[in-house]
Enzyme design. Structure first.
Site, mmCIF file in Angstrom:
data_model
loop_
_atom_site.group_PDB
_atom_site.id
_atom_site.type_symbol
_atom_site.label_atom_id
_atom_site.label_comp_id
_atom_site.label_asym_id
_atom_site.label_seq_id
_atom_site.Cartn_x
_atom_site.Cartn_y
_atom_site.Cartn_z
ATOM 1 N N LYS A 186 1.023 -0.950 -0.291
ATOM 2 C CA LYS A 186 -0.053 0.148 0.025
ATOM 3 C C LYS A 186 0.801 0.879 -0.198
ATOM 4 O O LYS A 186 2.041 1.425 1.056
ATOM 5 C CB LYS A 186 -0.962 -0.228 1.386
ATOM 6 C CG LYS A 186 -1.980 1.391 1.471
ATOM 7 C CD LYS A 186 -2.049 1.973 1.160
ATOM 8 C CE LYS A 186 -2.126 3.545 2.287
ATOM 9 N NZ LYS A 186 -1.412 4.871 1.220
ATOM 10 N N GLY A 239 7.185 4.977 8.518
ATOM 11 C CA GLY A 239 5.438 5.931 8.223
ATOM 12 C C GLY A 239 6.285 7.221 9.285
ATOM 13 O O GLY A 239 7.019 7.140 10.727
ATOM 14 N N GLY A 244 2.339 4.618 13.665
ATOM 15 C CA GLY A 244 3.009 3.347 13.875
ATOM 16 C C GLY A 244 2.822 3.031 14.968
ATOM 17 O O GLY A 244 2.030 1.923 15.340
ATOM 18 N N GLU A 261 9.361 0.867 11.327
ATOM 19 C CA GLU A 261 10.017 2.272 10.990
ATOM 20 C C GLU A 261 9.533 3.496 11.162
ATOM 21 O O GLU A 261 9.317 4.238 10.089
ATOM 22 C CB GLU A 261 11.102 2.088 9.084
ATOM 23 C CG GLU A 261 11.414 1.236 8.904
ATOM 24 C CD GLU A 261 13.405 0.576 9.783
ATOM 25 O OE1 GLU A 261 13.390 1.963 10.050
ATOM 26 O OE2 GLU A 261 13.599 -0.059 9.525
ATOM 27 N N CYS A 295 14.037 10.999 7.211
ATOM 28 C CA CYS A 295 13.836 9.933 8.538
ATOM 29 C C CYS A 295 14.669 10.361 9.476
ATOM 30 O O CYS A 295 14.724 10.740 10.833
ATOM 31 C CB CYS A 295 13.069 8.706 8.888
ATOM 32 S SG CYS A 295 14.032 7.953 8.340
ATOM 33 N N GLU A 395 9.687 16.262 15.493
ATOM 34 C CA GLU A 395 10.134 15.719 14.393
ATOM 35 C C GLU A 395 9.054 17.344 13.305
ATOM 36 O O GLU A 395 8.103 17.032 13.125
ATOM 37 C CB GLU A 395 9.879 14.329 13.620
ATOM 38 C CG GLU A 395 10.111 14.078 12.425
ATOM 39 C CD GLU A 395 9.962 12.835 11.997
ATOM 40 O OE1 GLU A 395 8.810 12.691 11.933
ATOM 41 O OE2 GLU A 395 10.755 12.056 10.931
HETATM 42 P P1 NAP Z 1 1.996 8.213 7.753
HETATM 43 O O1 NAP Z 1 1.133 9.314 7.088
HETATM 44 O O2 NAP Z 1 2.852 7.586 8.802
HETATM 45 O O3 NAP Z 1 2.328 7.822 6.548
HETATM 46 C C1 NAP Z 1 2.466 6.308 6.259
HETATM 47 C C2 NAP Z 1 1.822 5.812 5.111
HETATM 48 O O4 NAP Z 1 0.594 4.457 6.471
HETATM 49 C C3 NAP Z 1 1.585 6.184 4.350
HETATM 50 O O5 NAP Z 1 0.973 4.812 3.778
HETATM 51 C C4 NAP Z 1 -0.056 6.185 5.046
HETATM 52 O O6 NAP Z 1 -1.119 6.224 3.688
HETATM 53 C C5 NAP Z 1 -0.144 5.013 6.003
HETATM 54 N N1 NAP Z 1 -1.309 5.588 6.790
HETATM 55 C C6 NAP Z 1 -1.481 6.140 7.432
HETATM 56 N N2 NAP Z 1 -2.953 6.147 7.947
HETATM 57 C C7 NAP Z 1 -2.645 4.773 8.449
HETATM 58 C C8 NAP Z 1 -3.842 4.303 9.616
HETATM 59 N N3 NAP Z 1 -4.589 4.635 10.048
HETATM 60 N N4 NAP Z 1 -3.641 2.792 8.847
HETATM 61 C C9 NAP Z 1 -2.307 2.298 7.971
HETATM 62 N N5 NAP Z 1 -1.496 2.681 7.145
HETATM 63 C C10 NAP Z 1 -2.374 3.996 7.333
HETATM 64 O O7 NAP Z 1 3.752 8.521 6.696
HETATM 65 P P2 NAP Z 1 4.309 9.444 5.461
HETATM 66 O O8 NAP Z 1 4.217 11.651 5.995
HETATM 67 O O9 NAP Z 1 3.990 9.370 4.477
HETATM 68 O O10 NAP Z 1 5.750 9.818 6.307
HETATM 69 C C11 NAP Z 1 6.542 10.962 6.786
HETATM 70 C C12 NAP Z 1 7.254 9.838 8.228
HETATM 71 O O11 NAP Z 1 8.004 8.768 7.787
HETATM 72 C C13 NAP Z 1 8.180 10.996 8.751
HETATM 73 O O12 NAP Z 1 7.652 9.946 10.109
HETATM 74 C C14 NAP Z 1 9.514 10.158 8.306
HETATM 75 O O13 NAP Z 1 10.223 9.560 9.721
HETATM 76 C C15 NAP Z 1 9.021 8.654 8.535
HETATM 77 N N6 NAP Z 1 9.549 8.081 7.884
HETATM 78 C C16 NAP Z 1 10.735 6.451 8.542
HETATM 79 C C17 NAP Z 1 11.715 5.756 7.825
HETATM 80 C C18 NAP Z 1 12.882 5.066 8.973
HETATM 81 O O14 NAP Z 1 13.036 4.308 8.828
HETATM 82 N N7 NAP Z 1 12.686 5.395 9.980
HETATM 83 C C19 NAP Z 1 11.833 6.178 6.652
HETATM 84 C C20 NAP Z 1 11.009 7.133 6.007
HETATM 85 C C21 NAP Z 1 10.726 7.979 6.513
HETATM 86 P P3 NAP Z 1 -2.041 7.604 2.945
HETATM 87 O O15 NAP Z 1 -0.361 8.650 2.231
HETATM 88 O O16 NAP Z 1 -2.931 7.412 2.492
HETATM 89 O O17 NAP Z 1 -2.413 8.726 4.042
#
Ligand code: NAP
Length: 506
Positions: A186, A239, A244, A261, A295, A395
């Site tokens: 997804k 994410g 998470g 992650e 991240c 963050e």
């Molecule tokens: P996000 O808003 O948490 O979204 C991540 C993914 O989760 C997206 O595909 C999102 O779908 C989906 N999602 C949202 N709500 C959900 C739910 N209730 N149930 C299941 N899935 C759901 O994060 P983001 O804005 O895409 O990414 C940025 C974040 O990722 C930052 O916090 C960053 O630090 C973190 N990150 C961490 C790493 C690591 O390796 N530690 C690497 C990269 C990024 P939609 O897009 O449709 O909302």
């Protein structure tokens, strides 16, 4: 806007891929992804999957696994071929993939090109491991034998972020397929085409139908269904920490395996004896790559008092030279933010910083020419920031950095660890034993000495504390997708074995 995006023929389209078939969403629903660098353009028209669609994808992955389609679970040669061919296809299509990533993320081409190459490297690395999942064997004194075999965990639901869409997907898909799992991806709704183009390319390999499925659509619908489905054995999520936590709570109800992650707030510790030239360049790379939407971005510069002025002036000089603009242009160093929401959030943090601390450079939304139609914010640095403030604790996910001074090693370690996150950190000192001592005491999954944001596929990636659970990349990246089974075989041949006497009298 003068742009090379016309080479892509916009808008891009991205469909669902379920059981080896590409198709539209049930009911034909679509959503648009705008170009964050020029919001007058629609970058992608993407299929908006329904619950029915994602259930079909999960069923396809479940059947492929349970029926061991084309001997997928045991035929490591096939898995190796699929992964090697994927790496080749990524390289053959690198120009297009880089442009798609650059367009949807707003990532400068000079960053998108190595990003795509890194995704190819990941597939190649795990292709090499597909045939090396050796188990262990042990003979007990009585001749009985223990065999420990590594088995694929089953159906993996992968929920990915937008900031590095190809490598984030590759880090999950490649090791999961290497060990024989089947997958439903997804992708993030900001980057549907990037993931779609990758999964589509993978269907030009010998991958059996149903092994790899892709369903785009809202996280709250598609992601949530993947997390709650009893047919999914494992969730691999990247994410935000908050998302998470919700996923972890839900998965706990079924003791579903998870790896997470999550977010970061990386400290970058610079001691008085650091090489200012090298340390300032490395800092800038970590601070402003992908506009700080990373991240592992360097977000807290912890600087020893004696080097503060020299180091900050070197960093500020470099920050002011960063060319912010159209990501499709080779000259661009930093592109726009991902969305209007993210731009607003970043501006709110900047406003808070201006009221509370000393703004050293940046702080503005950019105007005029290309800037008027995208989410462009200047590289921004605040000095004399209190590490307990939200500028240093939350963050921000943008080009905003907090500088805090320290007096000695103990204080540096304390400040570095004074955060809920623990993803990455950097240490700069000419005194290697000290750098190593500090690296050992910082509670983070990766600590760089004399470098920043190096992510070789042979290493690992993952967080301590609220930055996550599990490790991606490298040999350990396989562990997230494996169950270890013990097969015990009696070697005594006795019908009445000594332990049975605990229950049977004769
Ligand atoms: P996000 O808003 O948490 O979204 C991540 C993914 O989760 C997206 O595909 C999102 O779908 C989906 N999602 C949202 N709500 C959900 C739910 N209730 N149930 C299941 N899935 C759901 O994060 P983001 O804005 O895409 O990414 C940025 C974040 O990722 C930052 O916090 C960053 O630090 C973190 N990150 C961490 C790493 C690591 O390796 N530690 C690497 C990269 C990024 P939609 O897009 O449709 O909302």
């Amino acid at each position: 806007m003068s742009s090379d995006n016309n080479r892509l023929q916009l808008p891009l389209t991205s469909d669902l891929i379920i059981n080896g078939e590409e198709g539209k969403a049930t009911g034909g629903q679509v959503f648009n992804r705008e170009n964050p660098a020029d919001t007058r353009q629609v970058a992608t028209v993407a299929a908006q999957g329904s619950v029915e669609d994602v259930r079909a994808a999960i069923d396809a992955a479940r059947d492929a696994f349970d029926q061991n389609v084309e001997n997928w679970i045991y035929n490591y040669k096939l898995r190796e071929q699929v992964l090697f061919r994927t790496a080749q296809l990524i390289r053959e299509n690198a120009d297009r993939l880089s442009r798609v990533v650059s367009l949807e993320v707003g990532m400068p081409m000079r960053q998108a090109v190595p990003h795509v190459a890194a995704a190819a490297d990941i597939f190649e690395f795990y292709a090499g491991l597909a045939g090396k999942l050796y188990g262990e064997s042990f003979t007990l004194p009585n001749g009985s034998m223990i065999n420990l075999v590594k088995e694929p965990i089953g159906v993996v639901g992968m929920i990915t972020p937008w900031n590095f869409p190809l490598t984030q997907t590759a880090r999950k898909v490649a090791p999961a397929l290497a060990v024989g799992c089947t997958v439903v991806v997804k992708p993030a709704s900001y980057t549907p085409a990037a993931s779609y183009e990758l999964v589509k390319l993978m269907h030009q390999t010998a991958i059996p139908a149903g092994v790899l499925n892709l369903v785009s659509g809202p996280g709250s619908v598609i992601g949530a269904e993947i997390v709650t489905s009893s047919k999914v054995d494992k969730i691999s999520f990247t994410g935000e920490t908050l998302t998470g936590k919700g996923i972890a709570a839900q998965a706990a109800k079924e003791v579903k395996r998870i790896s997470l992650e999550l977010g970061g707030k990386a400290p970058y510790v610079v001691f008085d004896d650091a090489d200012v030239d090298a340390a300032s360049r490395a800092a800038i790379f970590g601070m402003f790559r992908n506009a700080g939407q990373a991240c592992g971005a360097t977000t807290r510069l912890l600087v020893q008092e004696g080097i503060h002025d020299r180091f900050l002036s070197a960093v500020v000089d470099l920050a002011r030279k960063i060319e912010v603009g159209d990501p499709s242009q080779q000259s661009t160093d930093m592109g726009p933010l991902i969305s209007s929401t993210q731009e607003r959030v970043v501006q709110e943090y900047i406003k808070f910083g201006q009221d509370a601390f000393e703004l050293v450079t940046g702080g503005n939304k950019l105007h005029g020419d290309v800037y008027d139609h995208g989410y462009y914010v200047e590289p921004t640095i605040f000095d004399h920031v209190d590490n307990s403030s939200k500028l240093s604790q939350e963050e921000i996910f943008g080009p905003v950095v907090a500088v805090t001074t320290f007096q000695d090693e103990e204080e540096a370690i304390h400040l570095a660890n004074d955060t809920d996150f623990g993803l990455v950190a950097g240490v700069w000192s000419a005194d290697y034993p000290r750098a190593m001592r500090v690296a050992r005491r910082i509670r983070a999954g990766t600590v760089w000495i004399w470098d920043n944001y190096a992510q070789p596929v042979e290493g690992i990636w993952g967080g301590y504390k609220q930055s996550g659970i599990g490790r991606e990349l490298g040999y350990h990246g396989l562990d997230d997708f494996i169950e270890i089974k013990q097969i015990f075989t009696d070697g005594t041949g006795l019908a009445m074995k000594p332990p049975y006497g605990q229950v049977i009298k004769d």
